[in-house]
Design a protein around this motif. Structure first.
Motif, short mmCIF file in Angstrom:
data_model
loop_
_atom_site.label_atom_id
_atom_site.label_comp_id
_atom_site.label_asym_id
_atom_site.label_seq_id
_atom_site.Cartn_x
_atom_site.Cartn_y
_atom_site.Cartn_z
N GLY A 23 0.81 -1.26 0.23
CA GLY A 23 -0.16 0.28 -0.58
C GLY A 23 0.52 1.22 -0.02
N PHE A 24 0.34 2.24 0.65
CA PHE A 24 0.84 3.52 0.36
C PHE A 24 1.21 3.80 2.38
CE2 PHE A 24 0.37 8.17 -0.06
CZ PHE A 24 1.43 8.39 -0.40
N SER A 25 2.53 4.27 1.74
CA SER A 25 3.71 4.59 3.24
C SER A 25 4.33 5.91 2.98
CB SER A 25 4.51 3.76 3.35
OG SER A 25 4.22 2.49 4.16
N VAL A 26 4.41 6.60 4.37
CA VAL A 26 4.97 7.81 3.72
C VAL A 26 6.40 8.27 4.84
CG1 VAL A 26 3.17 8.97 3.31
CG2 VAL A 26 2.93 8.85 5.92
N LEU A 27 7.01 9.04 4.21
CA LEU A 27 8.22 8.94 5.47
C LEU A 27 8.07 10.26 5.51
CD1 LEU A 27 9.04 5.86 4.44
CD2 LEU A 27 11.29 6.80 4.95
N THR A 28 8.71 10.97 6.67
CA THR A 28 8.65 12.42 7.28
C THR A 28 9.57 12.82 8.19
OG1 THR A 28 7.26 12.77 8.68
CG2 THR A 28 6.10 13.17 6.73
N GLY A 29 10.13 13.48 8.45
CA GLY A 29 11.11 14.03 8.92
C GLY A 29 11.86 15.67 9.57
N GLU A 30 12.20 16.45 9.77
CA GLU A 30 12.83 17.90 9.47
C GLU A 30 14.10 17.34 8.58
OE1 GLU A 30 12.28 20.10 10.47
OE2 GLU A 30 11.31 20.38 12.28
N THR A 31 14.53 18.20 7.57
CA THR A 31 15.40 18.81 6.80
C THR A 31 16.92 18.18 7.23
OG1 THR A 31 13.77 20.46 5.49
CG2 THR A 31 16.21 19.90 5.31
N GLY A 32 17.64 17.65 6.34
CA GLY A 32 18.86 16.85 7.25
C GLY A 32 18.76 16.16 8.23
N ALA A 33 17.55 15.06 8.85
CA ALA A 33 17.23 14.62 9.57
C ALA A 33 17.75 12.94 8.40
CB ALA A 33 15.46 13.92 9.75
N GLY A 34 18.28 12.58 7.57
CA GLY A 34 18.26 11.57 7.33
C GLY A 34 17.16 10.31 6.27
N LYS A 35 16.44 11.68 5.92
CA LYS A 35 16.14 10.84 4.75
C LYS A 35 16.16 9.94 3.30
CE LYS A 35 12.31 14.31 4.75
NZ LYS A 35 13.00 14.65 5.76
N SER A 36 17.56 11.14 2.98
CA SER A 36 18.38 10.96 1.68
C SER A 36 18.94 9.70 2.01
CB SER A 36 18.69 12.16 1.65
OG SER A 36 19.23 13.36 2.68
N ILE A 37 19.60 9.72 3.07
CA ILE A 37 20.79 8.72 3.87
C ILE A 37 20.17 7.25 3.50
CG2 ILE A 37 22.01 7.94 5.79
CD1 ILE A 37 22.20 10.42 6.65
N ILE A 38 19.07 6.98 4.33
CA ILE A 38 18.14 6.11 3.95
C ILE A 38 17.90 5.59 2.06
CG2 ILE A 38 15.88 4.46 4.39
CD1 ILE A 38 15.21 6.63 6.94
N LEU A 39 17.62 6.77 1.62
CA LEU A 39 17.48 6.24 0.22
C LEU A 39 18.72 5.89 -0.58
CD1 LEU A 39 15.32 9.03 -1.24
CD2 LEU A 39 14.39 6.48 -1.66
#
Length: 553
Positions: A23-39
């Motif tokens: 299904g549809f999941s979302v990832l949120t967080g402050e800029t610089g929190a590390g979302k791009s690191i996970i990607l």
């Protein structure tokens, strides 16, 4: 579908274990929190190149492991092509990076090449980012979009089969012409060599016979004298062997009356006498026939010289090999003479295949054009609510000079976000935000016609807000009903539509900053959406608004 992602010692991540649902999941967080690191970590396990600098400071090794449910995909051929262990239900991909710079890749615990991992990964996850929007300018991508939505796999297969047949004939014809051209260059040489061999009129076994004859002719006098001597020893009047045997025979005959074995001796002596008499007569005749013949000796030597010369020239050692070479030259000339006919037949076959190919390409173009009309309408209807009410879109067809593996069509997406003006190529006229929304709609359309890999949207909602963001969220949510969709977003309108909500944040531990992620509870989700609405300071209004977006009473 991505079931789980484990990350250890990657950049700011010390230990992370994420479990995903369909299904549809979302990832949120402050800029610089590390979302791009996970990607970035996910990209490595999908086959992207590694950098030793990605390893967390102080660690010797980094491990990234992703588990997929692949039961909905037909991937066995890829596994077999790369000699990877195949499980029809589950696939586990793992990358290990070392501080030394070395990297290892595994699929289902078996070592694999990076290229194999990348090919497999491209069939499991589609990471959609701003960079991928460049695909929209690619004519091959545009054509694939039309073909996926068009369907009609039998028509495509029929065309592809004829195209491969046509290419095979072209390859054969090209090779035959090159062979014929080379053969024509060699023809004079082959004919000259063949004429020499034909003039020699070689016969099997003649070399051995001639070599024996030259020995005989060269020693004729010795042979003749020896034969005369043998004849004299056998038939001489007083000392000849035959005379002695004759006397012995007469003696044994006289014993016959009173010695029983004498008859047997007589019979054997008589047989010997007859044999030696015949031999003496034969030798005497042979001795008379043998003469020194210089002319014959000269001819035999010349004949042998011809044979030896041909053997030396062609690096062969027997007459049989020379005869085989002659037959080979004859076969080559026959083939050269038949090249023109073979070329003519192949050219005729190629022309027939080309004509059939053009007819099949015409059918392919027709169904594409018909499908393009409905694609245009569907896409405009999806895009207009996303802040582009005046969108005009058209799919232009440009006929190729020659058919390709996918037909005779080049396709160009033409676009304008305004009511007036000429439509231009989408990459030349659409803004980044417009292209991002177009790509979102295109993938939503494709998902209705083809089983796509999981899609991860990396902040494709940048630059939009309000009602447009809400509509984009609806599209992603609807897409999530057909497949697994994960989006990284800063927009509360989109975050609220997720089936699951993950929060990415930084945490200071033992003088180190690490990236963490956790799945939010309902209450935590209300708080996070409210924060996205109002910022760091939560208000009653933002909480109420968050509940409204989440559909919580």
């Amino acid at each position: 579908m991505l079931k789980s992602l484990f990350i250890q010692n990657f950049v700011l991540i010390d230990n992370l274990d994420i479990r995903f649902e369909n299904g549809f999941s979302v990832l949120t967080g402050e800029t610089g929190a590390g979302k791009s690191i996970i990607l970035g970590a996910l990209g490595l396990v999908l086959g992207q190149r590694a950098d030793a600098k990605s390893i967390k400071a102080g660690a010797d090794k980094c491990v990234i492991e992703a588990e997929f449910d692949i039961s909905a995909y037909q991937l066995q051929a890829i596994f077999e092509a790369h000699d990877m262990e195949y499980d029809p239900e589950t696939c586990i991909m793992r990358r290990e990076l070392f501080a030394s710079g070395k990297s290892r890749a595994f699929v289902n615990d078996s070592p694999v090449s990076l290229s194999a991992m990348k090919e497999l990964g491209s069939n499991l996850i589609d990471i959609h980012s701003q960079h991928q929007n460049l695909l929209l300018a690619d004519s091959h991508f545009q054509l694939s979009v039309v073909d996926i939505i068009t369907g009609k796999r039998n028509v495509f297969t029929d065309y592809r089969t004829e195209y491969l047949h046509y290419q095979d004939i072209r390859k054969q014809l090209r090779a035959l012409k090159e062979k014929a051209e080379q053969a024509k260059k060699d023809e004079d040489y082959i004919r000259f060599q063949l004429e020499q061999l034909q003039e020699a009129a070689l016969k099997t076994g003649e070399q051995e016979e001639l070599e024996q004859e030259t020995e005989t002719l060269s020693h004729a006098e010795e042979i003749k004298g020896a034969l005369y001597k043998v004849t004299a020893l056998l038939t001489g009047d007083e000392q000849g062997g035959l005379q002695h045997i004759k006397e012995a025979l007469s003696t044994t005959d006289s014993l016959d009356r009173y010695f029983s074995k004498a008859a047997d001796f007589s019979e054997r002596l008589r047989s010997a006498y007859i044999d030696l008499s015949d031999l003496a007569s034969e030798i005497e005749v042979l001795a008379e026939d043998i003469e020194f013949n210089p002319e014959r000796l000269e001819w035999v030597n010349e004949r042998l010289n011809t044979i030896y010369s041909l053997q030396q020239k062609h690096h062969l050692s027997t007459v049989d090999e020379l005869i085989a070479l002659q037959e080979s030259y004859e076969s080559q000339l026959t083939q050269i003479d038949s090249f023109d006919e073979q070329i003519k037949e192949l050219e005729k076959e190629q022309a027939g295949s080309y004509e059939r190919l053009l007819k099949k390409a015409t059918v392919l173009t027709a169904i594409r054009k018909k499908s393009a009309e409905s694609i245009t309408k569907m896409l405009i209807d999806m895009v207009k609510p996303l802040g582009m009410p005046n969108t005009r879109f058209r799919i232009d067809f440009i006929e190729r000079k020659e058919p390709g593996s996918d037909g005779m069509d080049d396709i160009q997406f033409m676009f304008s976000a305004n009511k007036s003006g000429d439509l231009e190529k989408v990459a030349q006229t659409a803004s980044g935000g417009e292209i991002s929304r177009l790509m979102l709609c295109i993938k939503a359309l494709i998902a209705g016609y083809k089983a796509l890999p999981s899609i991860i949207f990396d902040e494709v909602d940048t630059g939009v807000s309000g009602d447009i963001a809400d509509k984009m969220g609806d599209i992603m949510h609807d897409l999530g009903s057909k497949m697994q969709v994960v989006t990284i977003t800063h927009l509360p309108q989109i975050a609220a539509k997720g089936k699951e909500h993950f929060f990415v944040y930084k945490e200071d531990i033992n003088n180190q900053t690490v990236t963490r992620i956790r799945k939010l509870t309902e209450q935590e989700r209300i708080t996070e959406v409210a924060r996205m609405l109002s910022g760091a300071t939560l208000t009653d209004a933002s909480i109420a608004n968050a509940k409204d977006l989440l559909g919580i009473g």
